[in-house]
Design a protein around this motif. Structure first.
Motif, PDB file in Angstrom:
ATOM      1  N   ALA A 261     -19.595   9.736  23.574  1.00 28.93           N
ATOM      2  CA  ALA A 261     -20.510  10.845  23.667  1.00 28.93           C
ATOM      3  C   ALA A 261     -21.361  10.708  22.165  1.00 28.93           C
ATOM      4  O   ALA A 261     -22.701  10.980  22.106  1.00 28.93           O
ATOM      5  N   ILE A 262     -20.636  10.291  21.234  1.00 33.20           N
ATOM      6  CA  ILE A 262     -21.502  10.163  19.907  1.00 33.20           C
ATOM      7  C   ILE A 262     -22.435   9.099  20.047  1.00 33.20           C
ATOM      8  O   ILE A 262     -23.444   9.163  19.578  1.00 33.20           O
ATOM      9  N   ALA A 263     -21.862   7.962  20.511  1.00 34.68           N
ATOM     10  CA  ALA A 263     -22.947   6.910  20.596  1.00 34.68           C
ATOM     11  C   ALA A 263     -24.261   7.159  21.420  1.00 34.68           C
ATOM     12  O   ALA A 263     -25.270   6.698  21.127  1.00 34.68           O
ATOM     13  N   ARG A 264     -23.805   7.897  22.532  1.00 44.07           N
ATOM     14  CA  ARG A 264     -25.114   8.175  23.317  1.00 44.07           C
ATOM     15  C   ARG A 264     -25.910   9.088  22.367  1.00 44.07           C
ATOM     16  O   ARG A 264     -27.095   9.275  22.651  1.00 44.07           O
ATOM     17  N   ALA A 265     -25.650  10.177  21.667  1.00 49.60           N
ATOM     18  CA  ALA A 265     -26.406  11.120  21.008  1.00 49.60           C
ATOM     19  C   ALA A 265     -27.000  10.251  20.062  1.00 49.60           C
ATOM     20  O   ALA A 265     -28.185  11.070  19.581  1.00 49.60           O
ATOM     21  N   LEU A 266     -26.355   9.235  19.397  1.00 49.59           N
ATOM     22  CA  LEU A 266     -27.195   8.304  18.314  1.00 49.59           C
ATOM     23  C   LEU A 266     -28.091   7.477  18.855  1.00 49.59           C
ATOM     24  O   LEU A 266     -29.095   6.949  18.047  1.00 49.59           O
TER      25      LEU A 266
ATOM     26  N   PRO B 254     -31.677  10.046  16.558  1.00 49.65           N
ATOM     27  CA  PRO B 254     -32.273  11.368  16.773  1.00 49.65           C
ATOM     28  C   PRO B 254     -32.680  11.753  15.312  1.00 49.65           C
ATOM     29  O   PRO B 254     -32.161  11.503  14.445  1.00 49.65           O
ATOM     30  N   SER B 255     -33.497  12.738  15.586  1.00 45.28           N
ATOM     31  CA  SER B 255     -33.927  13.424  14.107  1.00 45.28           C
ATOM     32  C   SER B 255     -32.727  14.230  13.613  1.00 45.28           C
ATOM     33  O   SER B 255     -32.548  14.300  12.246  1.00 45.28           O
ATOM     34  N   ILE B 256     -31.879  14.726  14.492  1.00 41.48           N
ATOM     35  CA  ILE B 256     -30.697  15.471  14.023  1.00 41.48           C
ATOM     36  C   ILE B 256     -29.616  15.352  15.141  1.00 41.48           C
ATOM     37  O   ILE B 256     -29.914  15.381  16.335  1.00 41.48           O
ATOM     38  N   LEU B 257     -28.485  15.272  14.486  1.00 40.84           N
ATOM     39  CA  LEU B 257     -27.319  15.217  15.572  1.00 40.84           C
ATOM     40  C   LEU B 257     -26.719  16.588  15.546  1.00 40.84           C
ATOM     41  O   LEU B 257     -26.017  17.248  14.487  1.00 40.84           O
ATOM     42  N   LEU B 258     -26.622  17.029  16.607  1.00 41.01           N
ATOM     43  CA  LEU B 258     -25.816  18.178  17.006  1.00 41.01           C
ATOM     44  C   LEU B 258     -24.377  17.976  17.609  1.00 41.01           C
ATOM     45  O   LEU B 258     -24.493  17.389  18.495  1.00 41.01           O
ATOM     46  N   MET B 259     -23.452  18.783  17.076  1.00 38.27           N
ATOM     47  CA  MET B 259     -21.981  18.576  17.633  1.00 38.27           C
ATOM     48  C   MET B 259     -21.476  19.988  17.745  1.00 38.27           C
ATOM     49  O   MET B 259     -21.492  20.709  16.878  1.00 38.27           O
ATOM     50  N   ASP B 260     -21.318  20.194  18.954  1.00 36.85           N
ATOM     51  CA  ASP B 260     -20.788  21.564  19.458  1.00 36.85           C
ATOM     52  C   ASP B 260     -19.189  21.655  19.791  1.00 36.85           C
ATOM     53  O   ASP B 260     -18.687  21.114  20.928  1.00 36.85           O
ATOM     54  N   GLU B 261     -18.428  22.029  18.648  1.00 37.30           N
ATOM     55  CA  GLU B 261     -16.915  21.910  18.692  1.00 37.30           C
ATOM     56  C   GLU B 261     -16.478  20.561  19.490  1.00 37.30           C
ATOM     57  O   GLU B 261     -15.636  20.523  20.382  1.00 37.30           O
ATOM     58  N   PRO B 262     -16.795  19.702  18.730  1.00 35.44           N
ATOM     59  CA  PRO B 262     -16.596  18.187  19.612  1.00 35.44           C
ATOM     60  C   PRO B 262     -15.143  17.968  19.531  1.00 35.44           C
ATOM     61  O   PRO B 262     -14.670  17.075  20.196  1.00 35.44           O
ATOM     62  N   LEU B 263     -14.439  18.505  18.669  1.00 35.47           N
ATOM     63  CA  LEU B 263     -12.951  18.043  18.398  1.00 35.47           C
ATOM     64  C   LEU B 263     -11.923  19.120  19.171  1.00 35.47           C
ATOM     65  O   LEU B 263     -10.836  18.588  19.280  1.00 35.47           O
ATOM     66  N   SER B 264     -12.493  20.127  19.617  1.00 35.51           N
ATOM     67  CA  SER B 264     -11.508  21.188  20.239  1.00 35.51           C
ATOM     68  C   SER B 264     -10.684  20.776  21.372  1.00 35.51           C
ATOM     69  O   SER B 264      -9.762  21.346  22.124  1.00 35.51           O
ATOM     70  N   ASN B 265     -11.303  19.592  22.370  1.00 36.88           N
ATOM     71  CA  ASN B 265     -10.372  19.264  23.384  1.00 36.88           C
ATOM     72  C   ASN B 265      -9.321  18.129  23.108  1.00 36.88           C
ATOM     73  O   ASN B 265      -8.857  17.405  23.959  1.00 36.88           O
ATOM     74  N   LEU B 266      -9.181  17.661  21.802  1.00 35.78           N
ATOM     75  CA  LEU B 266      -8.220  16.514  21.538  1.00 35.78           C
ATOM     76  C   LEU B 266      -6.847  17.266  20.834  1.00 35.78           C
ATOM     77  O   LEU B 266      -7.079  18.052  20.488  1.00 35.78           O
ATOM     78  N   ASP B 267      -6.235  16.325  21.004  1.00 29.47           N
ATOM     79  CA  ASP B 267      -4.589  16.895  20.388  1.00 29.47           C
ATOM     80  C   ASP B 267      -4.738  16.758  18.951  1.00 29.47           C
ATOM     81  O   ASP B 267      -5.681  16.090  18.458  1.00 29.47           O
TER      82      ASP B 267
ATOM     83  N   GLY C  28     -30.099  14.836  19.025  1.00 32.84           N
ATOM     84  CA  GLY C  28     -28.916  14.019  19.713  1.00 32.84           C
ATOM     85  C   GLY C  28     -27.697  15.235  19.746  1.00 32.84           C
ATOM     86  O   GLY C  28     -27.670  16.009  18.955  1.00 32.84           O
ATOM     87  N   MET C  29     -27.158  15.322  20.842  1.00 34.13           N
ATOM     88  CA  MET C  29     -26.197  16.374  21.207  1.00 34.13           C
ATOM     89  C   MET C  29     -24.841  15.915  21.647  1.00 34.13           C
ATOM     90  O   MET C  29     -24.655  14.895  22.524  1.00 34.13           O
ATOM     91  N   VAL C  30     -23.641  16.355  20.908  1.00 36.59           N
ATOM     92  CA  VAL C  30     -22.503  15.891  21.525  1.00 36.59           C
ATOM     93  C   VAL C  30     -21.658  17.112  21.976  1.00 36.59           C
ATOM     94  O   VAL C  30     -21.736  18.269  21.098  1.00 36.59           O
ATOM     95  N   PHE C  31     -21.566  17.224  23.113  1.00 34.21           N
ATOM     96  CA  PHE C  31     -20.776  18.491  23.712  1.00 34.21           C
ATOM     97  C   PHE C  31     -19.436  18.600  23.788  1.00 34.21           C
ATOM     98  O   PHE C  31     -18.780  17.568  23.722  1.00 34.21           O
ATOM     99  N   GLN C  32     -18.856  19.762  23.685  1.00 31.91           N
ATOM    100  CA  GLN C  32     -17.375  20.142  23.636  1.00 31.91           C
ATOM    101  C   GLN C  32     -16.574  19.203  24.881  1.00 31.91           C
ATOM    102  O   GLN C  32     -15.630  18.613  24.401  1.00 31.91           O
ATOM    103  N   ASN C  33     -17.065  19.134  26.051  1.00 31.66           N
ATOM    104  CA  ASN C  33     -16.253  18.439  26.910  1.00 31.66           C
ATOM    105  C   ASN C  33     -16.887  17.158  27.194  1.00 31.66           C
ATOM    106  O   ASN C  33     -16.845  16.539  28.294  1.00 31.66           O
ATOM    107  N   TYR C  34     -17.828  16.791  26.179  1.00 33.05           N
ATOM    108  CA  TYR C  34     -18.545  15.353  26.265  1.00 33.05           C
ATOM    109  C   TYR C  34     -19.648  15.294  26.924  1.00 33.05           C
ATOM    110  O   TYR C  34     -20.582  14.457  26.878  1.00 33.05           O
ATOM    111  N   ALA C  35     -19.666  15.772  28.116  1.00 31.15           N
ATOM    112  CA  ALA C  35     -20.826  15.647  29.164  1.00 31.15           C
ATOM    113  C   ALA C  35     -21.214  14.427  29.392  1.00 31.15           C
ATOM    114  O   ALA C  35     -22.429  14.083  29.592  1.00 31.15           O
ATOM    115  N   LEU C  36     -20.201  13.389  29.734  1.00 25.52           N
ATOM    116  CA  LEU C  36     -20.616  12.163  29.935  1.00 25.52           C
ATOM    117  C   LEU C  36     -21.022  12.143  31.404  1.00 25.52           C
ATOM    118  O   LEU C  36     -20.412  12.701  32.201  1.00 25.52           O
TER     119      LEU C  36
END
Lengths: 349, 296, 300
Positions: free
Chosen positions: A142-147, A151-164, A77-85
């Motif tokens: 994005a997290i829900a979608r990834a889960l 998934p065998s593994i959950l990957l998160m690529d800078e998931p918080l960098s677009n938030l205040d 499962g993967m969560v992208f920096q810009n969420y990619a919804l």
């Protein structure tokens, strides 16, 4: 699931982005990959996901070799920096998408997606389009979608960098909570050391395509193995004092007796600095150039020529212009050799 | 992001492109070379598909053919008649559309309408309007005391009739392009010019005109290229003839005649090559211009 | 998609509002200019519409009204039977079906081939991509009139002259459409592509469930331009058909000019039949047509 890298090398053109790295990511843990931009952390994530393939070396999921398996087969499962919804799908449809790809029955998809929406606390918004959500809400989707597909593994690529800033701290705790509730092995890529230290079971520091240190957050902070790690972690940056030119200090520290004869510099964290009375007890003597008070924190900057030392936890706050002597408890002093490696931590003055 | 081309990915991409490539190779790329070859066929048997000899005869023939030169001449007259008129009118209309808010898109829709309609149908309507005795055009001219003109059957007026209809038909397309060009001019230039004291006219000549230059050039070249290919209009307006006394014989019409009516494949191909070269010159001018002046 | 791109957008400054420094005269001239613009535009619009109005009006007249001088602007009784009559004199029903069939098949076919190809060009990595794309773009510079002769010969080798295939097969792909769609597909963020892969979606599935819905407006624009082009095509169908029953509308209409003789009301009724479907499409979907044309024009 446990992930193993065995001497993995990744080359673009003639540049090694990753140079023979080997590591294990233990099952059920949250591991952060931390490093400055261009250190190879995103590449590592892409290699785990199967969106990219190593030039050399092997990758294992559990005991199974997956080096050549693509993203579809690896079930990560993967969560992208810009969420990619998917912008044309509703929240619920986004969460259901991976299940649809697995051709699960519609009813099951629906139920699972709703459960996940509850888990990430987005249950009230399932019929909205991503555009109608705030950044934090999109992140949750994005997290829900990834889960969704377990998934065998959950990957998160800078998931918080677009938030205040405030939301970032909130989501950080959310991610930790969700990870612990689901127990999914999680790899979290970030360039923010505070994020990595606060969220992870283990932190892997990468620089220049190789692993600098891979340990739990406390060890990483208290016992850095080299100057890069020591300097990369902690704010303000660790104080380093050059020993090469200062033979008086070298003698006083009894470097050769303590097995530190190869030391060329020492490092002390700002919060470990203490004030002493005389120059011959001190590691650093200088003039207070600036005292910065931000809320409850007071930071004292002391300069001696072009050298600077920063202290944050002095018992008595000195005046600007005052000359003071600074030292630290031997256990908190790190000695670096010519290559920047820590020689041995904890020596007596 | 991280993938590189591999044999495997190339193979996969080829599968995706295969249907498109099959069609384009067979009907767009291969015929280009075939046309060049054919223009050098001097003895060709269509039924057996055998070529007995090659040479420059086809080119020599068309360059010695008064009809061909007439076609070139007519085509140039047509281009010179249509393009400048159309540019001036469509630029003026685009500027006015840009100036007004209310009903602007309504007017735009009307001007663009002919673009979506069949050239043949529209040409037939116009040939009815141009009718020597019952035509609307002659009725209007009559109101101004002008004697009826036989637009369709008088060689002196046939080209004029063709030009008027073509301008009418192409106006909307050019207006759209000018509107895009006008839209791309940053409002801030106008604000700055206002602060600098430029009045309406000053702003028009100092900002709009120079900044619309590239669009105007683009519209002109496209107009020239499209006008060189005029055929359907001629065929339908003059009831399957190249105008009275060949007064509207264009290059494409010439190719059509040689190929379809006379079965002179080699000569038709040679004329096609000449048309291609003329258009190529304009295309190259446009590309050179784009490289130098247009920065996207 | 917007939220993904938001950050790339430069901040757009609102134009400064400047007080009109000049007094009444400036305001007055502003009104005058606007009035003039409306006047001229109205004249222009009427001139644009006259042929259409005249076509429809003539198509509803009696033969006597059609050739009356001074002209009868609008017939006293609307003679819709002229349309029925046109269908009797020539097989317009058949022409119409031919046009619908040819347009539908070639449009669907072209969409299929070009969407696949545009996807390969926009998201896949392969050897020779740039060279191939340049070659394809270069073919757009060649006037299609040059291709007619060899294509005729090719089709006659396959025995396809005088068949529907002759009018459809050469138009099952278009470089222009590939180019337009490629531009649009490229604007779909790569992250969505990766996300879909991670979510277990194959390339083919991603293309049809994510990429195509996201590029809806570009695909609609390409589709409509194709429909218009296909419906109005004349020279090629004229060349490759002899059989009357295979003719699409424009070819049939052209032939009708001799069949109708001096019955202008029938000729205009037939013209209206050819023109009307595209006008209907235009009225409903003009936004996409204009978008397509402006993009196509600007890219050359």
């Amino acid at each position: 699931m446990k992930v193993t890298f065995d001497e993995v090398t990744m080359t673009y053109g003639d540049r090694d982005v990753l140079d023979k790295i080997s590591f294990d990511i233990p099952e059920g843990k949250l591991v952060s990959i931390l490093g400055p931009s261009g250190c190879g952390k995103s590449t590592t994530l892409m290699l785990i996901s199967g969106l990219a393939f190593p030039t050399e070396g092997d990758i294992y999921f559990g005991n199974e070799k997956v080096t050549k398996a693509d993203a579809v087969k690896r079930k990560v499962g993967m969560v992208f920096q810009n969420y990619a919804l998917y912008p044309h799908l509703t929240v619920l449809e986004n969460i259901m998408f991976p299940l649809k790809m697995e051709k699960r029955p519609k009813k099951e998809r629906m139920q699972r997606a709703k459960e996940l929406a509850e888990l990430v606390q987005i249950g009230d918004h399932i019929d909205k389009k991503p555009k109608q959500l705030s950044g934090g809400q999109q992140q949750r989707v994005a997290i829900a979608r990834a889960l969704a597909k377990e998934p065998s593994i959950l990957l998160m690529d800078e998931p918080l960098s677009n938030l205040d800033a405030r939301l970032r701290i909130e989501m950080r705790e959310e991610i930790r909570r969700i990870q612990q509730e689901t127990g999914v092995t999680t790899v979290f890529v970030t360039h923010d050391q505070e994020e990595a230290l606060s969220i992870s079971d283990e932190v892997m520091v990468l620089n220049g395509g190789s692993i600098q240190q891979y340990s739990d957050p406390i060890t990483l902070y208290k016992r850095p193995v080299n100057k890069f790690v020591a300097e990369f972690l902690g704010t303000p940056v660790i104080n380093t004092i050059d020993l090469r030119a200062d033979s008086l200090l070298r003698d006083r520290l009894k470097l050769s007796q303590n097995g530190h004869s190869s030391a060329t510099a020492l490092g002390v964290r700002a919060e470990d600095i203490r004030q002493v009375h005389t120059a011959d007890q001190a590691l650093f003597t200088g003039t207070v150039s600036h005292v910065a008070r931000i809320g409850k924190d007071t930071t004292v900057h002391v300069i001696d020529g072009d050298k600077e030392c920063v202290a944050t936890d002095l018992d008595i706050v000195p005046e600007e212009g005052e000359t003071i002597h600074l030292s630290a408890h031997p256990d908190t002093v790190h000695y670096f050799d010519g290559e920047g490696q820590v020689i041995r931590v904890g020596a007596a003055v | 992001m991280t993938e590189k081309a591999t044999l495997k990915s190339t193979f996969k991409a080829l599968i995706y492109m295969a249907p498109m490539l099959t069609i384009i190779m067979t009907f767009n790329i291969y015929p280009i070379f075939r046309s060049f070859m054919m223009s050098f066929y001097t003895d060709y048997n269509f039924f057996q598909n055998t070529v007995n000899s090659y040479g420059l005869d086809n080119f020599i023939t068309i360059f010695n053919d008064a009809q061909f030169w007439l076609a070139i001449r007519n085509t140039f007259i047509f281009v010179l008649g249509v393009v400048p008129t159309s540019i001036v009118l469509s630029l003026g209309i685009a500027l006015m559309l840009n100036k007004i808010k209310f009903l602007s898109s309504f007017f735009r829709s009307i001007f663009f309408l002919p673009f979506v309609t069949s050239t043949v149908a529209i040409s037939i309507v116009w040939s009815w309007i141009y009718h020597g005795r019952f035509g609307l055009m002659n009725y209007f001219l009559g109101q101004f005391g002008i004697d009826p003109v036989a637009f369709i059957t008088d060689p002196d007026y046939a080209m004029l009739a063709l030009v008027i209809m073509s301008v009418w038909r192409g106006l909307g397309f050019n207006i759209i392009l000018f509107l895009v060009g006008l839209n791309n001019i940053d409002e801030n230039y106008y604000s700055a010019a206002k602060i600098d004291g430029a009045r309406e006219m000053g702003r028009f000549f100092n900002i709009t005109v120079p900044l619309l230059g590239p669009t105007t050039f683009l519209v002109s070249v496209m107009g020239v290229i499209n006008s060189f290919k005029v055929f359907d209009e001629v065929y339908a307006l003059f009831q399957s003839r190249p105008g009275p006394a060949r007064s509207a014989l264009t290059v494409v019409y010439y190719i059509f005649q040689k190929f379809y009516e006379e079965n002179q494949f080699g000569i038709a191909a040679a004329a096609g090559i000449v048309l291609f070269l003329i258009i190529l010159v304009f295309t190259l001018i446009q590309m050179a211009f784009n490289k130098r002046f247009v920065h996207y | 998609m917007e939220e993904l791109r938001e950050t790339d957008q430069p901040i757009k400054l609102k134009p400064l509002t400047v007080k009109k420094s000049a007094g009444l005269s400036s305001v007055k001239s502003e009104w005058l200019l606007k009035g003039l613009a409306y006047g001229l535009l109205t004249i222009g619009a009427v001139s644009m519409l006259i042929p259409f109005i005249w076509m429809v009006s003539t198509s509803l007249k009696t033969p006597a009204e059609a050739v009356a001088m001074p002209p009868v602007w609008w017939p006293s009784v609307l003679r819709f039977e002229n349309y029925a009559r046109a269908f009797e004199v020539a097989p317009f029903g058949r022409y119409f079906l031919n046009s619908v069939f040819i347009t539908t098949v070639s449009t669907l076919g072209e969409l299929f081939t070009t969407i696949l190809a545009a996807f390969a060009f926009s998201k896949m990595k392969f050897y020779g991509k740039n060279i191939l794309f340049t070659v394809l773009i270069a073919t757009m510079m060649v006037p299609s009139e040059l291709l007619i002769i060899p294509n005729y010969l090719t089709l006659s080798r396959f025995g396809l002259i005088n068949t529907y295939s002759a009018m459809i097969v050469p138009y099952l792909a278009s470089v222009f459409s590939v180019f337009m769609l490629k531009q649009n597909f490229e604007s779909v963020p790569n992250e969505l592509y990766y996300a879909a892969k991670v979510d277990g979606s194959s390339d083919f599935n991603f293309l049809w469930t994510i990429m195509v819905p996201l590029s809806k407006s570009a695909i609609v624009a390409v589709t409509i331009l194709k429909i218009i082009g296909s419906w109005n095509a004349f020279m090629w169908p004229l060349i490759v058909t002899n059989d009357r029953m295979l003719r699409p509308l424009p070819v049939g209409l052209q032939a009708f000019t001799t069949e109708a003789g001096t019955h202008f009301e029938l000729l205009m009724a037939a013209s209206t039949i050819v023109v009307a479907p595209m006008i209907v499409i235009y009225l409903f979907l003009q936004r996409y047509i204009i978008m397509g044309v402006s993009k196509a024009g600007i890219k050359g």
